[in-house]
Scaffold this active site. Structure first.
Site, PDB file in Angstrom:
ATOM      1  CG  HIS A 104      -0.369   0.037   2.543  1.00 32.34           C
ATOM      2  ND1 HIS A 104      -0.021   1.206   3.196  1.00 32.34           N
ATOM      3  CD2 HIS A 104      -0.040  -0.960   3.401  1.00 32.34           C
ATOM      4  CE1 HIS A 104       0.472   0.926   4.388  1.00 32.34           C
ATOM      5  NE2 HIS A 104       0.487  -0.381   4.537  1.00 32.34           N
ATOM      6  CG  ASP A 106      -2.734   4.117   2.721  1.00 35.09           C
ATOM      7  OD1 ASP A 106      -2.394   3.045   2.189  1.00 35.09           O
ATOM      8  OD2 ASP A 106      -3.401   4.161   3.772  1.00 35.09           O
ATOM      9  CG  ASP A 137       3.255   0.284   7.674  1.00 32.21           C
ATOM     10  OD1 ASP A 137       2.775  -0.316   6.705  1.00 32.21           O
ATOM     11  OD2 ASP A 137       2.599   0.536   8.712  1.00 32.21           O
ATOM     12  CD  GLU A 172      -2.892  -1.429   5.958  1.00 30.11           C
ATOM     13  OE1 GLU A 172      -3.083  -2.331   6.795  1.00 30.11           O
ATOM     14  OE2 GLU A 172      -2.248  -0.390   6.223  1.00 30.11           O
ATOM     15  CD  GLU A 173      -0.938   2.388   7.673  1.00 31.74           C
ATOM     16  OE1 GLU A 173      -1.668   1.995   8.599  1.00 31.74           O
ATOM     17  OE2 GLU A 173       0.239   2.025   7.531  1.00 31.74           O
ATOM     18  CG  HIS A 437       1.196   2.537  12.562  1.00 27.70           C
ATOM     19  ND1 HIS A 437      -0.088   2.083  12.823  1.00 27.70           N
ATOM     20  CD2 HIS A 437       1.486   2.093  11.314  1.00 27.70           C
ATOM     21  CE1 HIS A 437      -0.541   1.404  11.795  1.00 27.70           C
ATOM     22  NE2 HIS A 437       0.404   1.390  10.861  1.00 27.70           N
TER      23      HIS A 437
END
Length: 467
Positions: A104, A106, A137, A172-173, A437
């Site tokens: 992903h 995003d 990520d 996705e996030e 994150h």
């Protein structure tokens, strides 16, 4: 399906092509990290469009795909469209299998910029790591796909008969809200014999991991009310329960004294785990010296095979605005991780029953914004798992570890539903110090090199296999 390993000279050529292509791949990764593409409506949505177009250009630049498109799908139950995703496809030839590569583009919001040692969207290399939001990520997942395709294409040329589909999601996030519809809309283009989901992690910075179990999730908002208006805490305190008192009292019932989950109906999975020390946990999680771990059983069983409940948000009077007032209502967001084998729906129902049964002082509870996802258990007996383990061993130089992961990738349940015959392989480029994150997210550069080598070997060996 048979899975012959190609001659060693082919392996050597692929690994050499990977090594030669790493500088270019890292440069391209840096360009992607500079694009602050976040799917939350509060952020500039044109950045996600920039990000998708940049990924599409990288896919087109490989020269491998028959078609590369930027697409959106509807969000079921709304009039909205999801965020832009990239779909690149190449048909299989001469009876070869097809592999679907997922990542992903995003990213999470950066949070407080002051907590970053370097700007979150300015890729910075120090001490063998690339720092930046999305560096690990999951823009490194994108580049592991692109770099491995480049290497295999360079070595095999016209002998590359493997079918390849690449799906790079854009939300996705933010909950993958249009994911299921995207699969349905593009089912034929995405159909594959094996699916690589490059959005997980590894055992450590030198040892690869194949994720074989994932916890599910149950996230929801709960409003607690005890009054129809705010009142003076001096005039009525001691006789009138305010919403904060009720909320704190209620939330405390979710855990036992040791911090394990105390919700009847939330299940555990009984499965062995590798050795993992408290010292390792302290190092990887940043546990303060005076703070003790929570839960019971082996440490990894607590993370991989048991549920957890976390309060991740609260709306109440801020410290700066505090006054001597009894609060009429408090709202919290609760995020539960669900043991593999239990559905997100069952876990949520157990949580709601528990909270309603334990609401103190007759507090009024309202539940909303429920978001559920099921866990995942990999069938490790398939040919693709064996091929992947071998590629990891040769790409990293050490045997892989089968991992459980405490986090959730709920959309895998959608993949299983749409493509029940496909073997799903959950891999990744993160190591335990990537801090996905969190501020100062980073990618371990050697792990990235090894991940690309692994995927390139996997593609080359699938190209040598016969259906």
């Amino acid at each position: 399906m048979t899975s012959p390993v190609p001659p060693r000279e082919s392996d050597a050529a692929v690994l050499e092509a990977v090594a030669t292509g790493i500088p270019s791949a890292l440069s391209d990764l840096g360009h992607l990290v500079r694009i602050p593409g976040m799917a939350w409506p509060a952020f500039d949505q044109t950045q996600l469009e920039r990000s998708a177009e940049a990924v599409a250009a990288l896919a087109s630049g490989t020269g491998v795909f028959d078609e590369v498109r930027v697409l959106r799908a509807a969000i079921p139950g709304t009039d909205e469209q999801g965020q832009p995703a990239v779909l690149a496809t190449r048909a299989a030839r001469n009876g070869k299998p097809t592999i679907l590569l997922y990542a992903h583009h995003d990213v999470q919001p950066p949070g407080d910029d002051a907590l970053w040692e370097t700007p979150p969207f300015e890729p910075t290399v120090r001490d063998g790591r690339l720092y930046g939001r999305g560096a690990a990520d999951d823009k490194a997942g994108i580049m592991s796909h692109i770099a491995s395709i480049r290497a295999v294409s360079e070595v095999l040329g016209d002998d590359l008969d493997l079918g390849i589909a690449m799906f790079i999601e854009g939300e996705e996030e933010y909950g993958s809200r249009s994911f299921a519809q995207f699969l349905s809309d593009n089912k034929d283009a995405l159909r594959a014999d094996a699916i690589v989901v490059a959005d997980s992690g590894n055992w450590d910075s030198v040892t690869p991991g194949l994720t074989v179990s994932l916890r599910g999730n149950a996230r929801f908002t709960m409003r607690v009310r005890t009054l129809d208006h705010a009142s003076h805490s001096g005039m009525f305190g001691g006789a009138v329960p305010d919403a904060m008192m009720a909320t704190v009292t209620l939330l405390s019932t979710l855990w036992n004294a040791d911090g394990s989950v105390a919700v009847e109906g939330m299940t555990e999975r009984d499965a062995p785990t590798p050795d993992y020390t408290e010292a390792t946990l302290r190092d990887e999680a940043g546990l303060l010296p005076g703070t003790t771990p929570i839960g019971d059983g082996s440490i990894l069983s607590r993370i991989w095979n048991k549920p957890s409940v976390t309060v991740i948000g609260i709306d109440a009077t801020s410290v700066a605005a505090a006054s001597n007032t009894l609060l009429p209502e408090v709202t919290v967001v609760i995020s539960a991780r669900v043991a593999p084998g239990q559905s997100g729906q069952d876990a949520y129902e157990a949580l709601e029953r528990h909270l309603r049964a334990h609401a103190p002082f007759g507090a009024e509870l309202t539940f909303s914004d429920v978001d559920l996802g099921d866990g995942f258990l990999v069938d490790t007996s398939g040919w693709a798992v064996s091929l992947t383990r071998d590629a990891m061993r040769d790409g990293y130089g050490v045997p892989p570890v089968d991992l459980g992961v405490g986090g959730s990738i709920p959309f895998i349940a959608d993949l299983v539903r749409e493509f029940p015959a496909a073997q799903i392989l959950v891999t990744g480029v993160e190591d335990p110090h990537s801090r996905a994150h969190s501020p100062n997210e980073s990618l371990h550069l050697d792990t990235f090199r090894h991940a690309v080598a692994t995927e390139a070997l996997l593609l080359a060996r699938m190209n040598a296999a016969e259906l």
